[in-house]
Design a protein around this motif. Sequence first.
Motif, PDB file in Angstrom:
ATOM      1  N   VAL A  84      -0.487   0.939  -2.161  1.00 40.42           N
ATOM      2  CA  VAL A  84       0.133  -0.231  -1.910  1.00 40.42           C
ATOM      3  C   VAL A  84       1.697  -0.180  -1.413  1.00 40.42           C
ATOM      4  CG1 VAL A  84       0.890  -2.385  -3.071  1.00 40.42           C
ATOM      5  CG2 VAL A  84      -1.345  -1.526  -3.235  1.00 40.42           C
ATOM      6  N   ARG A  85       2.257   0.815  -2.290  1.00 38.09           N
ATOM      7  CA  ARG A  85       3.541   1.232  -1.987  1.00 38.09           C
ATOM      8  C   ARG A  85       4.049   2.191  -0.888  1.00 38.09           C
ATOM      9  NH1 ARG A  85       7.338   0.984  -6.695  1.00 38.09           N
ATOM     10  NH2 ARG A  85       6.625  -0.539  -8.284  1.00 38.09           N
ATOM     11  N   ASN A  86       2.738   2.714  -0.403  1.00 39.98           N
ATOM     12  CA  ASN A  86       3.030   3.492   0.840  1.00 39.98           C
ATOM     13  C   ASN A  86       3.699   4.909   0.585  1.00 39.98           C
ATOM     14  OD1 ASN A  86       2.696   4.508   3.373  1.00 39.98           O
ATOM     15  ND2 ASN A  86       4.430   3.898   4.224  1.00 39.98           N
ATOM     16  N   MET A  87       3.396   5.262  -0.695  1.00 43.96           N
ATOM     17  CA  MET A  87       4.024   6.539  -1.196  1.00 43.96           C
ATOM     18  C   MET A  87       3.056   7.802  -0.814  1.00 43.96           C
ATOM     19  SD  MET A  87       4.792   5.115  -5.044  1.00 43.96           S
ATOM     20  CE  MET A  87       5.995   6.007  -5.566  1.00 43.96           C
ATOM     21  N   GLN A  88       3.872   8.825  -0.458  1.00 42.12           N
ATOM     22  CA  GLN A  88       3.068  10.060  -0.290  1.00 42.12           C
ATOM     23  C   GLN A  88       3.525  10.994  -1.338  1.00 42.12           C
ATOM     24  OE1 GLN A  88       4.084  11.969   3.432  1.00 42.12           O
ATOM     25  NE2 GLN A  88       3.006  13.815   3.014  1.00 42.12           N
ATOM     26  N   MET A  89       2.758  11.341  -2.341  1.00 38.62           N
ATOM     27  CA  MET A  89       3.244  11.841  -3.541  1.00 38.62           C
ATOM     28  C   MET A  89       2.944  13.527  -3.551  1.00 38.62           C
ATOM     29  SD  MET A  89       4.678   9.551  -5.246  1.00 38.62           S
ATOM     30  CE  MET A  89       5.235  10.649  -6.278  1.00 38.62           C
TER      31      MET A  89
END
Length: 129
Positions: A84-89
Amino acid sequence: MSNRVFLCRCQKCGVQLEFTGSYEQFNDFMESKAFACRGGHTEQRSPRHFLKLITMSEPSPVTEWKPTDGLNYVDILDPLTTRVRNMQMDHLGSGLYIDRHTLTKYDYEEDAKGQRHYFEIRERRVIES
Ligand SMILES: [Zn+2]
């Protein structure tokens, strides 16, 4: 705040130094304006120029964990949250993560049950004159 133990080696004189504290405190220390080494030399430059990080322990668990004021907690281990937050961990090691999109790093506090509470790291970058 959970503490980690950071083991460093001075690249000038070779002594090993241990720093105990949070990742944020370690970063602040590394950005200090001057550095007094246990090996006996004093420098007018930040420790970052001399110390090489060898190992970093995982944070010690907090027996009675509760959220720390002022920290921004994000459940980065939850795939829905990161989508949802468009994070790439990306895992940096020892439980530290970075979001490749914003370059924000995340550290965690571990409670007595072993659950990890991740929060944003506020990095203070000191520009040396
Ligand atoms: Zn030294």
